[in-house]
Design a protein around this motif. Structure first.
Motif, PDB file in Angstrom:
ATOM      1  N   TYR A 182       0.833  -1.216   0.000  1.00 24.30           N
ATOM      2  CA  TYR A 182       0.000   0.000   0.000  1.00 24.30           C
ATOM      3  C   TYR A 182       0.863   1.259   0.000  1.00 24.30           C
ATOM      4  CZ  TYR A 182      -2.645   3.795   2.157  1.00 24.30           C
ATOM      5  OH  TYR A 182      -3.189   5.015   2.441  1.00 24.30           O
ATOM      6  N   MET A 183       1.887   1.289   0.837  1.00 28.52           N
ATOM      7  CA  MET A 183       2.755   2.458   0.899  1.00 28.52           C
ATOM      8  C   MET A 183       3.503   2.654  -0.422  1.00 28.52           C
ATOM      9  SD  MET A 183       2.421   3.981   3.802  1.00 28.52           S
ATOM     10  CE  MET A 183       3.901   4.967   3.801  1.00 28.52           C
ATOM     11  N   GLY A 184       3.943   1.552  -1.020  1.00 29.93           N
ATOM     12  CA  GLY A 184       4.664   1.664  -2.285  1.00 29.93           C
ATOM     13  C   GLY A 184       3.795   2.207  -3.404  1.00 29.93           C
ATOM     14  N   VAL A 185       2.562   1.716  -3.498  1.00 32.07           N
ATOM     15  CA  VAL A 185       1.665   2.159  -4.565  1.00 32.07           C
ATOM     16  C   VAL A 185       1.276   3.623  -4.364  1.00 32.07           C
ATOM     17  CG1 VAL A 185      -0.577   1.796  -5.653  1.00 32.07           C
ATOM     18  CG2 VAL A 185       0.803  -0.163  -4.966  1.00 32.07           C
ATOM     19  N   ALA A 186       0.858   3.965  -3.156  1.00 32.24           N
ATOM     20  CA  ALA A 186       0.401   5.333  -2.904  1.00 32.24           C
ATOM     21  C   ALA A 186       1.531   6.340  -3.081  1.00 32.24           C
ATOM     22  CB  ALA A 186      -0.187   5.425  -1.496  1.00 32.24           C
ATOM     23  N   SER A 187       2.699   6.045  -2.504  1.00 35.30           N
ATOM     24  CA  SER A 187       3.820   6.986  -2.619  1.00 35.30           C
ATOM     25  C   SER A 187       4.360   7.036  -4.036  1.00 35.30           C
ATOM     26  CB  SER A 187       4.929   6.586  -1.647  1.00 35.30           C
ATOM     27  OG  SER A 187       5.444   5.297  -1.971  1.00 35.30           O
ATOM     28  N   GLY A 188       4.324   5.921  -4.750  1.00 34.78           N
ATOM     29  CA  GLY A 188       4.799   5.925  -6.128  1.00 34.78           C
ATOM     30  C   GLY A 188       3.939   6.794  -7.029  1.00 34.78           C
ATOM     31  N   ILE A 189       2.629   6.707  -6.879  1.00 32.12           N
ATOM     32  CA  ILE A 189       1.741   7.535  -7.698  1.00 32.12           C
ATOM     33  C   ILE A 189       1.856   9.001  -7.299  1.00 32.12           C
ATOM     34  CG2 ILE A 189      -0.682   7.998  -8.239  1.00 32.12           C
ATOM     35  CD1 ILE A 189      -1.203   5.016  -8.061  1.00 32.12           C
ATOM     36  N   ARG A 190       1.894   9.256  -5.999  1.00 32.98           N
ATOM     37  CA  ARG A 190       2.016  10.639  -5.539  1.00 32.98           C
ATOM     38  C   ARG A 190       3.358  11.250  -5.938  1.00 32.98           C
ATOM     39  NH1 ARG A 190      -2.540  13.106  -5.040  1.00 32.98           N
ATOM     40  NH2 ARG A 190      -3.970  12.218  -3.526  1.00 32.98           N
ATOM     41  N   GLY A 191       4.386  10.433  -6.084  1.00 35.18           N
ATOM     42  CA  GLY A 191       5.702  10.944  -6.431  1.00 35.18           C
ATOM     43  C   GLY A 191       5.972  11.051  -7.918  1.00 35.18           C
ATOM     44  N   ALA A 192       4.975  10.838  -8.750  1.00 29.81           N
ATOM     45  CA  ALA A 192       5.173  10.954 -10.199  1.00 29.81           C
ATOM     46  C   ALA A 192       5.538  12.391 -10.567  1.00 29.81           C
ATOM     47  CB  ALA A 192       3.911  10.526 -10.934  1.00 29.81           C
ATOM     48  N   ASP A 193       6.377  12.531 -11.561  1.00 31.47           N
ATOM     49  CA  ASP A 193       6.854  13.850 -11.984  1.00 31.47           C
ATOM     50  C   ASP A 193       5.682  14.692 -12.501  1.00 31.47           C
ATOM     51  OD1 ASP A 193       8.187  16.041 -12.916  1.00 31.47           O
ATOM     52  OD2 ASP A 193       9.696  14.923 -14.040  1.00 31.47           O
ATOM     53  N   ARG A 194       5.519  15.890 -11.920  1.00 29.86           N
ATOM     54  CA  ARG A 194       4.414  16.749 -12.303  1.00 29.86           C
ATOM     55  C   ARG A 194       4.520  17.201 -13.759  1.00 29.86           C
ATOM     56  NH1 ARG A 194       4.128  22.182 -12.154  1.00 29.86           N
ATOM     57  NH2 ARG A 194       6.102  22.252 -11.020  1.00 29.86           N
ATOM     58  N   LYS A 195       5.733  17.341 -14.251  1.00 28.67           N
ATOM     59  CA  LYS A 195       5.900  17.782 -15.648  1.00 28.67           C
ATOM     60  C   LYS A 195       5.362  16.741 -16.620  1.00 28.67           C
ATOM     61  CE  LYS A 195      10.050  20.499 -14.622  1.00 28.67           C
ATOM     62  NZ  LYS A 195      10.064  20.128 -13.191  1.00 28.67           N
ATOM     63  N   LEU A 196       5.546  15.459 -16.297  1.00 32.65           N
ATOM     64  CA  LEU A 196       4.999  14.419 -17.164  1.00 32.65           C
ATOM     65  C   LEU A 196       3.476  14.482 -17.215  1.00 32.65           C
ATOM     66  CD1 LEU A 196       7.242  11.396 -16.087  1.00 32.65           C
ATOM     67  CD2 LEU A 196       7.485  12.823 -18.118  1.00 32.65           C
ATOM     68  N   ILE A 197       2.863  14.747 -16.075  1.00 34.26           N
ATOM     69  CA  ILE A 197       1.402  14.834 -16.031  1.00 34.26           C
ATOM     70  C   ILE A 197       0.920  16.054 -16.814  1.00 34.26           C
ATOM     71  CG2 ILE A 197      -0.576  15.053 -14.488  1.00 34.26           C
ATOM     72  CD1 ILE A 197       1.046  13.615 -12.366  1.00 34.26           C
ATOM     73  N   GLU A 198       1.645  17.161 -16.716  1.00 30.73           N
ATOM     74  CA  GLU A 198       1.250  18.356 -17.465  1.00 30.73           C
ATOM     75  C   GLU A 198       1.352  18.132 -18.974  1.00 30.73           C
ATOM     76  OE1 GLU A 198       3.730  21.432 -15.976  1.00 30.73           O
ATOM     77  OE2 GLU A 198       2.609  21.666 -14.100  1.00 30.73           O
ATOM     78  N   VAL A 199       2.416  17.430 -19.395  1.00 28.01           N
ATOM     79  CA  VAL A 199       2.537  17.118 -20.821  1.00 28.01           C
ATOM     80  C   VAL A 199       1.392  16.210 -21.272  1.00 28.01           C
ATOM     81  CG1 VAL A 199       3.972  15.948 -22.540  1.00 28.01           C
ATOM     82  CG2 VAL A 199       5.029  17.450 -20.858  1.00 28.01           C
ATOM     83  N   ALA A 200       1.040  15.229 -20.445  1.00 30.58           N
ATOM     84  CA  ALA A 200      -0.085  14.352 -20.797  1.00 30.58           C
ATOM     85  C   ALA A 200      -1.386  15.144 -20.896  1.00 30.58           C
ATOM     86  CB  ALA A 200      -0.205  13.240 -19.763  1.00 30.58           C
ATOM     87  N   ARG A 201      -1.567  16.127 -20.013  1.00 31.59           N
ATOM     88  CA  ARG A 201      -2.772  16.963 -20.091  1.00 31.59           C
ATOM     89  C   ARG A 201      -2.776  17.793 -21.374  1.00 31.59           C
ATOM     90  NH1 ARG A 201      -6.325  14.483 -16.953  1.00 31.59           N
ATOM     91  NH2 ARG A 201      -5.730  14.432 -14.744  1.00 31.59           N
ATOM     92  N   LEU A 202      -1.605  18.266 -21.793  1.00 33.58           N
ATOM     93  CA  LEU A 202      -1.530  19.025 -23.030  1.00 33.58           C
ATOM     94  C   LEU A 202      -1.952  18.178 -24.225  1.00 33.58           C
ATOM     95  CD1 LEU A 202       1.772  21.080 -22.589  1.00 33.58           C
ATOM     96  CD2 LEU A 202      -0.578  21.926 -22.526  1.00 33.58           C
ATOM     97  N   TYR A 203      -1.621  16.902 -24.195  1.00 27.37           N
ATOM     98  CA  TYR A 203      -2.024  15.997 -25.266  1.00 27.37           C
ATOM     99  C   TYR A 203      -3.449  15.473 -25.069  1.00 27.37           C
ATOM    100  CZ  TYR A 203       2.605  15.813 -27.383  1.00 27.37           C
ATOM    101  OH  TYR A 203       3.770  16.133 -28.039  1.00 27.37           O
ATOM    102  N   GLN A 204      -4.132  15.973 -24.040  1.00 27.03           N
ATOM    103  CA  GLN A 204      -5.542  15.662 -23.792  1.00 27.03           C
ATOM    104  C   GLN A 204      -5.775  14.156 -23.615  1.00 27.03           C
ATOM    105  OE1 GLN A 204      -7.793  17.483 -26.953  1.00 27.03           O
ATOM    106  NE2 GLN A 204      -7.406  19.569 -26.235  1.00 27.03           N
ATOM    107  N   LEU A 205      -4.898  13.532 -22.843  1.00 29.47           N
ATOM    108  CA  LEU A 205      -5.089  12.119 -22.523  1.00 29.47           C
ATOM    109  C   LEU A 205      -6.222  11.972 -21.513  1.00 29.47           C
ATOM    110  CD1 LEU A 205      -1.435  10.755 -22.138  1.00 29.47           C
ATOM    111  CD2 LEU A 205      -2.936  10.608 -24.119  1.00 29.47           C
ATOM    112  N   SER A 206      -6.981  10.917 -21.663  1.00 32.61           N
ATOM    113  CA  SER A 206      -8.038  10.634 -20.696  1.00 32.61           C
ATOM    114  C   SER A 206      -7.419  10.162 -19.382  1.00 32.61           C
ATOM    115  CB  SER A 206      -8.979   9.563 -21.250  1.00 32.61           C
ATOM    116  OG  SER A 206      -8.279   8.338 -21.427  1.00 32.61           O
ATOM    117  N   ASN A 207      -8.253  10.079 -18.349  1.00 29.56           N
ATOM    118  CA  ASN A 207      -7.746   9.655 -17.041  1.00 29.56           C
ATOM    119  C   ASN A 207      -7.198   8.227 -17.098  1.00 29.56           C
ATOM    120  OD1 ASN A 207      -8.380  12.094 -15.815  1.00 29.56           O
ATOM    121  ND2 ASN A 207     -10.463  11.424 -15.300  1.00 29.56           N
ATOM    122  N   ILE A 208      -7.880   7.367 -17.862  1.00 31.08           N
ATOM    123  CA  ILE A 208      -7.408   5.992 -17.976  1.00 31.08           C
ATOM    124  C   ILE A 208      -6.067   5.941 -18.707  1.00 31.08           C
ATOM    125  CG2 ILE A 208      -7.911   3.722 -18.955  1.00 31.08           C
ATOM    126  CD1 ILE A 208     -10.858   4.270 -18.517  1.00 31.08           C
ATOM    127  N   ALA A 209      -5.969   6.684 -19.813  1.00 30.21           N
ATOM    128  CA  ALA A 209      -4.712   6.715 -20.564  1.00 30.21           C
ATOM    129  C   ALA A 209      -3.603   7.364 -19.744  1.00 30.21           C
ATOM    130  CB  ALA A 209      -4.914   7.466 -21.873  1.00 30.21           C
TER     131      ALA A 209
END
Length: 309
Positions: free
Chosen positions: A192-219
């Motif tokens: 549980y700690m590994g999954v939660a901390s791993g997702i929370r620790g994802a690079d914010r820049k990668l998520i912003e780039v994915a949002r720019l490409y209009q990826l869905s939540n699943i993608a």
């Protein structure tokens, strides 16, 4: 001139009947020279590849030998100390005596104890890890789920394993259910700690780039968050598997009639230190084998990562 006249003329042959042009001696020599120039390069590449494979094999052998250095040295020191009378044999049996005990236990159904413990660890680990992945992903992806679930899980994580035993006995009796549930509890929290901390620790820049490409939540979860969190998830799985083996001993102390935990309890009740140490040695070996399998899965899953290792 018509085509029929050209075909009947003795000095002109149709293109299909003309002989193929032959290479001149100069062209043949040039082709041979090019082949001779390529051949040493290919041979050098083959030799270089064989050297790389030999170096990797030699490095793997050295790592294995270095890993065996400490335990082998300790076992030899204990053997010599017991035989020399420095350590009482009834308190710490020699490794040779432990091997004899394992041989005797093998004739008395040791394999059944190993299989019973391994199946319990497998069932408890799978159940705890699956639940931990689901709840850890929910906590990592949702602030509301984190606010609701995480404080309670952090409080439960601090409870020692033996504190669960009386409650599980009252709720589930003395069959297999309380043992598997206790092992699942042990495996749950590291994953549980590994999954939660791993997702929370994802690079914010990668998520912003994915949002720019209009990826869905699943993608976004599949293509960005999961690969970014995979190292922490696999580390949590390895830690959870190790804790599953530890909790298995506590689980089999409940009321088991078979298993390595039962052997530990039996050796304590009969004052047989050799049985206790034999069970401990088997736990160490099985734990190392399972951890090595998880490490191999981790290495294969993270082959894309450009890390220091």
């Amino acid at each position: 001139m018509s085509s029929q006249a050209a075909a009947q003329s003795p000095g002109i042959r149709p293109a299909a009947q003309r002989p193929a042009p032959q290479d001149t001696p100069a062209q043949t020599a040039a082709a041979n020279a090019a082949a001779d120039a390529v051949s040493p390069v290919a041979a050098a590449d083959a030799r270089r590849a064989s050297w790389v494979l030999a170096a990797a094999s030699g490095q793997r052998v050295r790592r294995i030998l270095l890993g065996l250095l400490l335990p082998v040295t300790g076992l030899v020191a204990i053997e010599l100390s017991v035989r020399g009378g420095l350590i009482p044999a009834n308190m710490l049996p020699a490794p040779s005596q432990i091997l004899e005990t394992l041989r005797d236990l093998g004739a008395q159904g040791l394999l059944g104890h190993i299989v019973a413990s391994t199946l319990r660890v497998f069932a408890g680990f799978v159940a705890g890890a699956l639940l931990a992945v689901l709840l850890g992903a929910a906590v990592g992806l949702s602030r509301h789920a984190e606010a609701i679930l995480d404080p309670t899980f952090q409080a439960l994580r601090a409870i020692p394993s033996l504190a669960w035993v009386p409650l599980l006995l009252l709720w589930l009796g003395i069959d297999e259910a309380p043992k598997i549930v206790l092992i699942a509890i042990g495996a749950f929290f590291p994953v549980y700690m590994g999954v939660a901390s791993g997702i929370r620790g994802a690079d914010r820049k990668l998520i912003e780039v994915a949002r720019l490409y209009q990826l869905s939540n699943i993608a976004l979860t599949r293509r960005v968050l999961l690969p970014a969190a995979l190292p922490a998830i696999l580390t949590g799985l390895r830690n959870g598997l190790s804790l599953a083996w530890m909790f298995m001993v506590a689980a089999e102390l409940i009321a088991a009639s078979k298993g390595l935990g039962y052997l530990l309890s039996d050796g304590r009740e009969t004052s047989r230190a050799d049985i206790v140490l034999a069970a401990i040695a088997l736990l160490a070996i099985l734990g190392k084998i399972s951890d090595s399998l998880m490490a191999a899965i981790e290495k294969r899953s993270l082959a894309w990562r450009d890390s220091y290792a």
